[in-house]
Design a protein around this motif. Structure first.
Motif, mmCIF file in Angstrom:
data_model
loop_
_atom_site.group_PDB
_atom_site.id
_atom_site.type_symbol
_atom_site.label_atom_id
_atom_site.label_comp_id
_atom_site.label_asym_id
_atom_site.label_seq_id
_atom_site.Cartn_x
_atom_site.Cartn_y
_atom_site.Cartn_z
ATOM 1 N N SER A 5 1.227 -1.313 -0.108
ATOM 2 C CA SER A 5 0.176 0.358 0.151
ATOM 3 C C SER A 5 0.773 0.750 -0.143
ATOM 4 C CB SER A 5 -1.088 -0.260 1.761
ATOM 5 O OG SER A 5 -1.047 1.265 1.422
ATOM 6 N N THR A 6 0.825 2.282 -0.371
ATOM 7 C CA THR A 6 0.801 3.223 -1.007
ATOM 8 C C THR A 6 1.044 4.569 0.259
ATOM 9 O OG1 THR A 6 -0.915 4.453 -2.171
ATOM 10 C CG2 THR A 6 0.930 3.686 -3.415
ATOM 11 N N GLY A 7 0.024 4.679 0.836
ATOM 12 C CA GLY A 7 0.065 5.172 2.385
ATOM 13 C C GLY A 7 0.827 6.325 2.313
ATOM 14 N N ASN A 8 1.279 7.138 3.138
ATOM 15 C CA ASN A 8 1.501 8.828 2.751
ATOM 16 C C ASN A 8 3.698 8.727 2.155
ATOM 17 O OD1 ASN A 8 -0.300 9.679 4.049
ATOM 18 N ND2 ASN A 8 -0.047 9.501 5.582
ATOM 19 N N ASN A 9 3.549 7.447 1.596
ATOM 20 C CA ASN A 9 4.538 7.351 0.931
ATOM 21 C C ASN A 9 4.969 8.135 -0.467
ATOM 22 O OD1 ASN A 9 6.282 6.463 3.944
ATOM 23 N ND2 ASN A 9 5.480 4.732 3.582
ATOM 24 N N VAL A 39 2.386 -0.039 -14.040
ATOM 25 C CA VAL A 39 3.273 -0.289 -13.633
ATOM 26 C C VAL A 39 4.313 0.229 -12.827
ATOM 27 C CG1 VAL A 39 5.516 -1.853 -14.062
ATOM 28 C CG2 VAL A 39 3.374 -2.225 -15.463
ATOM 29 N N TYR A 40 4.043 0.541 -11.502
ATOM 30 C CA TYR A 40 5.327 1.229 -10.780
ATOM 31 C C TYR A 40 6.443 0.197 -10.383
ATOM 32 C CZ TYR A 40 1.402 4.790 -10.741
ATOM 33 O OH TYR A 40 0.143 5.179 -10.956
ATOM 34 N N GLY A 41 7.712 1.700 -10.074
ATOM 35 C CA GLY A 41 8.969 0.076 -9.627
ATOM 36 C C GLY A 41 8.936 0.501 -9.050
ATOM 37 N N LEU A 42 10.398 1.666 -8.071
ATOM 38 C CA LEU A 42 10.817 1.663 -6.825
ATOM 39 C C LEU A 42 9.614 2.582 -5.550
ATOM 40 C CD1 LEU A 42 14.599 2.355 -7.164
ATOM 41 C CD2 LEU A 42 13.445 0.195 -7.067
ATOM 42 N N TYR A 43 9.870 2.011 -4.374
ATOM 43 C CA TYR A 43 8.650 2.501 -3.294
ATOM 44 C C TYR A 43 10.202 3.162 -2.261
ATOM 45 C CZ TYR A 43 5.486 2.534 0.645
ATOM 46 O OH TYR A 43 5.094 2.626 1.483
ATOM 47 N N GLU A 44 9.659 4.849 -1.805
ATOM 48 C CA GLU A 44 10.335 5.406 -1.075
ATOM 49 C C GLU A 44 9.503 5.783 -0.041
ATOM 50 O OE1 GLU A 44 12.514 9.842 -1.139
ATOM 51 O OE2 GLU A 44 12.055 9.008 -3.059
ATOM 52 N N CYS A 45 10.636 4.934 0.907
ATOM 53 C CA CYS A 45 10.098 5.447 2.777
ATOM 54 C C CYS A 45 11.430 6.364 3.338
ATOM 55 C CB CYS A 45 9.678 4.156 3.035
ATOM 56 S SG CYS A 45 8.804 4.162 4.569
ATOM 57 N N ALA A 46 11.086 7.365 3.550
ATOM 58 C CA ALA A 46 11.865 7.526 4.631
ATOM 59 C C ALA A 46 12.813 7.846 4.297
ATOM 60 C CB ALA A 46 11.921 7.186 6.137
ATOM 61 N N GLY A 47 13.352 8.318 2.444
ATOM 62 C CA GLY A 47 14.196 7.941 2.684
ATOM 63 C C GLY A 47 15.171 7.114 1.941
ATOM 64 N N HIS A 48 15.094 5.728 1.976
ATOM 65 C CA HIS A 48 14.872 4.675 2.180
ATOM 66 C C HIS A 48 14.174 4.003 1.021
ATOM 67 C CE1 HIS A 48 17.503 4.483 5.292
ATOM 68 N NE2 HIS A 48 15.961 4.527 6.269
ATOM 69 N N VAL A 49 14.701 3.877 -0.615
ATOM 70 C CA VAL A 49 14.186 2.954 -1.518
ATOM 71 C C VAL A 49 14.009 1.249 -1.577
ATOM 72 C CG1 VAL A 49 14.445 2.740 -3.776
ATOM 73 C CG2 VAL A 49 15.126 5.253 -2.804
ATOM 74 N N VAL A 50 13.330 1.301 -1.799
ATOM 75 C CA VAL A 50 12.790 -0.356 -1.645
ATOM 76 C C VAL A 50 12.743 -0.586 -2.408
ATOM 77 C CG1 VAL A 50 10.972 -2.225 -0.198
ATOM 78 C CG2 VAL A 50 11.775 -0.145 0.452
ATOM 79 N N PRO A 51 12.959 -1.788 -3.275
ATOM 80 C CA PRO A 51 13.207 -2.490 -5.004
ATOM 81 C C PRO A 51 11.612 -3.199 -4.649
ATOM 82 C CG PRO A 51 14.433 -3.348 -3.797
ATOM 83 C CD PRO A 51 14.469 -2.634 -2.435
#
Length: 230
Positions: A5-9, A39-51
């Protein structure tokens, strides 16, 4: 490959933050087979990029009610079709080509390197270390027995006594005399995939790991229950 889930990120899709809708074959017959997704790629959370890779089904422009919604089993078909084309180097549709690009170039892993596929519903909570247990056990068993097609864990209800609707789904077992009926009436459609695999591939085997647990929520009202079969 995870579905989150995208949430606030934020999702990072270089260089396009709003990817265009791409066509793919869906469930149904004739024109109803045509569906579209982003199609969405990388997920960014609090400055961290999640593959990870996320597919958002948006449907055709002509759809108004529940656009792109062809059931949760559709995503399993999308992924198995994609991996089948990857392994056999077959032509891909536009959405599959974008999936291949995101996995190989954005995430940085060649899709041919994937050896297992783990599926779980969005409303299902997986117990800590259960995924580790499934993966380690499945590789061990598949190496020693080439007939093992897939492995599943044990899924239990967290709301079995919440309403008469949930109790009906959990306790309606008076006439259960086959594994097929047990899957449909007691274990639910999550385990029905195993029944289909054994039906169409009778020679391979499917095994269960009792130490791998997951907990799900059953529909507690008629409207939600009936929507499961749309």
């Amino acid at each position: 490959m995870n579905l989150w889930s995208t949430g606030n990120n934020t999702w990072t899709n270089y260089p396009n933050l709003n990817p265009k809708s791409l066509s793919f074959l869906s469930l149904g017959k004739g024109s109803r087979q045509h569906n579209m997704g982003k199609v969405y790629g990388l997920y960014e959370c609090a400055g961290h990029v999640v593959p990870c890779l996320v597919i958002v089904k948006v449907g055709k422009p002509t759809e108004c009610a529940r656009p792109g919604n062809c059931g949760k089993c559709e995503l399993q078909i999308v992924m198995t079709h994609f991996l089948n084309k990857v392994y056999f180097n077959s032509p891909m549709n536009p959405m599959e080509l974008e999936m291949y690009h995101q996995i190989k170039n954005a995430i940085g892993v060649n899709p041919t390197f994937y050896e297992s596929l783990f599926t779980v519903n969005a409303n299902t909570a997986v117990e800590l270390l259960s995924v580790n247990c499934l993966i380690s056990t499945s590789f061990c068993r598949m190496i020693h027995n080439k007939k093992v097609l897939g492995i599943c864990g044990k899924t239990e209800l967290t709301n079995a006594k919440k309403s008469i609707i949930t109790m009906m789904q959990y306790t309606c077992t008076n006439y259960v005399d086959t594994l097929h009926m047990k899957n449909l009436l007691l274990l639910g459609e999550n385990c029905y995939l195993i029944t289909l695999l054994l039906k169409h591939y009778p020679l391979p085997k499917a095994q269960m790991i009792r130490n791998a647990h997951a907990y799900t929520v059953a529909p507690s009202d008629w409207k939600t229950l009936l929507s499961q079969h749309d």
